[in-house]
Write an enzyme that holds these catalytic residues in place. Structure first.
Site, PDB file in Angstrom:
ATOM      1  CG  HIS A 162      -1.852   1.198   1.257  1.00 25.27           C
ATOM      2  ND1 HIS A 162      -3.056   1.216   0.575  1.00 25.27           N
ATOM      3  CD2 HIS A 162      -1.751   2.401   1.871  1.00 25.27           C
ATOM      4  CE1 HIS A 162      -3.657   2.381   0.787  1.00 25.27           C
ATOM      5  NE2 HIS A 162      -2.878   3.122   1.559  1.00 25.27           N
ATOM      6  CB  CYS A 163       2.034   3.383  -2.711  1.00 24.17           C
ATOM      7  SG  CYS A 163       3.140   4.771  -3.022  1.00 24.17           S
ATOM      8  CE  LYS A 164       1.849   4.786   5.589  1.00 26.13           C
ATOM      9  NZ  LYS A 164       2.526   5.093   6.882  1.00 26.13           N
TER      10      LYS A 164
END
Length: 429
Positions: free
Chosen positions: A157-159
């Site tokens: 999950h890329c912020k």
């Protein structure tokens, strides 16, 4: 009927109001997020777009127009391609829904996600069936807690995207990183060229036709050729310094991320699988904390080999003293009277006969060594203690162990020998 209220709280409340415990009586179901544009937006996502906008405005509005004619066209072409490619792939990686096909087909994002009941299921996904999404998923699908849905070929999950990176948008994410690295590198080269030429040959940077209207040579124009604005040399150089520092910091992070994903592609694994392997493999500190294997109880003094006793029987010794010289490094020297020397020679002769059929002798280097008497045998728990031969000292471990240090054996033998000799000399007329 009157509704009782105490300090603004209902008395018939059945769930905790402010608590972080996982054992809450009630938890509000959450909606699944569609993509990276779903609210709430992450701070890193906003920061990424601010940095991109700043670099594009500074690069194409201030420093690229100052380059001479051949270099300005090349800079517009190369930097323009990198920045436009980054913009398109960045938007695509944020917009694409990386959820599993079964989730996108059957899931209604407007309805809340059901609450996970860990009393019925140990994991969210069990036997390729997600108990929250209530669909069958692929073998590499994982349920993301941030997006609250199952992601096909889950990577991480890329912020910065505010979205999950999965099989559907991984290559857009990868090209986004590559284009960002190329664009930042080109921008740093352009700014450094302008910074150096400002001191070496500033006329090279003042070739635009708009500079003919500037009266002072210390004035510079920005945002050429659309909206030229006059600025000072200090402002131009200060902005260049800030831009280079910010670009280098971004390059450090982006290059580290790019090299990491190149390594993952070469290994054929995802970020999630890499993290799982790192957690399962023991660290170097854990390996050092593993205690070494202890020797078995069957090890006796014979496995250590016979001990040597370099006693100096030829040196004279007074009748009222017995001197032993123990050295930490080297051999042990002693001056013994003839009766004790004869007894030690007898013990050594019996020891040679006893160990003649065993393995070759082992000599422990850099330690004071002494021969073991023939009457001494290692004691094992549960057995009686054998009596030593009369007139001969016996060495026994007070804890009952079958293994004793050579230095301890040597010290005890020296003490017993000295005591016997002193008693022998006192009895002499």
């Amino acid at each position: 009927m009157t509704n009782l209220n105490c300090f603004g709280r209902h008395r018939r409340r059945t769930a905790p109001q402010f608590t972080d415990s996982r054992s809450e009586l009630f938890s509000r179901p959450l909606h699944s997020r569609i993509n990276g544009w779903s609210l709430p937006l992450h701070f890193f996502q906003l920061l990424a777009w601010i940095i991109y906008s700043f670099m594009a405005i500074v690069g194409f509005g201030i420093y690229v127009p100052l380059l001479p004619a051949p270099w300005s066209s090349a800079a517009y072409a190369l930097m323009g391609t990198a920045f436009v490619l980054h913009l398109l792939t960045h938007v695509a990686a944020v917009t694409i829904d990386p959820a599993d096909l079964s989730v996108r087909t059957r899931k209604d994002y407007s309805s809340p996600m059901p609450v996970f009941d860990n009393t019925k299921h140990q994991h969210v996904i069990h036997n390729l069936h997600c108990t929250l999404c209530e669909v069958d998923v692929g073998p590499k699908a994982k349920h993301c807690s941030s997006c609250n849905k199952c992601i096909a070929d889950f990577d991480h999950h890329c912020k910065w995207l505010n979205n999950c990176v999965g099989g559907r948008n991984y290559w857009f994410f990868f090209i986004t990183i590559c284009s960002a690295v190329v664009g930042m590198l080109l921008l740093v080269l352009v700014v450094l060229f302008v910074f150096i030429e400002h001191y070496v040959n500033p006329s090279v940077l003042r070739t635009a036709p708009q500079f003919q209207t500037v009266k002072a040579n210390v004035s510079w124009l920005v945002f050429l050729p659309v909206a030229p604005l006059e600025t000072s040399s200090i402002g131009l150089l200060t902005l260049a310094f800030i831009t280079v520092l910010l670009a280098l910091a971004a390059l450090l992070l982006l290059c580290h991320l790019l090299c990491f994903h190149i390594y993952l592609l070469s290994q054929g694994i995802s970020t999630y699988e890499y993290i799982v392997r790192k957690r399962q493999s023991p660290t170097a500190q854990e390996k050092e904390q593993v205690p070494p294997a202890l020797p078995s109880n069957g090890v006796t003094a014979q496995s250590l080999g016979p001990l040597e006793s370099p006693g100096n029987c030829d040196a004279p010794l007074s009748s009222r003293s017995c001197t032993f010289k123990l050295e930490e490094r080297g051999q042990t020297s002693a001056r013994l009277p003839e009766p004790i020397c004869a007894e030690l020679e007898e013990v050594n002769e019996e020891r040679r006969l006893e160990y003649s059929s065993g393995s070759p002798a082992q000599v422990i280097a850099a330690e004071p060594v002494m021969s073991l008497p023939a009457g001494w045998k290692p004691q094992t728990p549960g057995r009686g203690v054998e009596k030593p031969a009369e007139g001969r000292p016996i060495v026994q471990d007070p804890l009952g162990s079958s293994i004793m240090d050579a230095a301890v054996v040597h010290q005890q033998l020296m003490t017993e020998t000295q005591t016997q000799y002193l008693g022998f000399t006192e009895q002499m007329p």
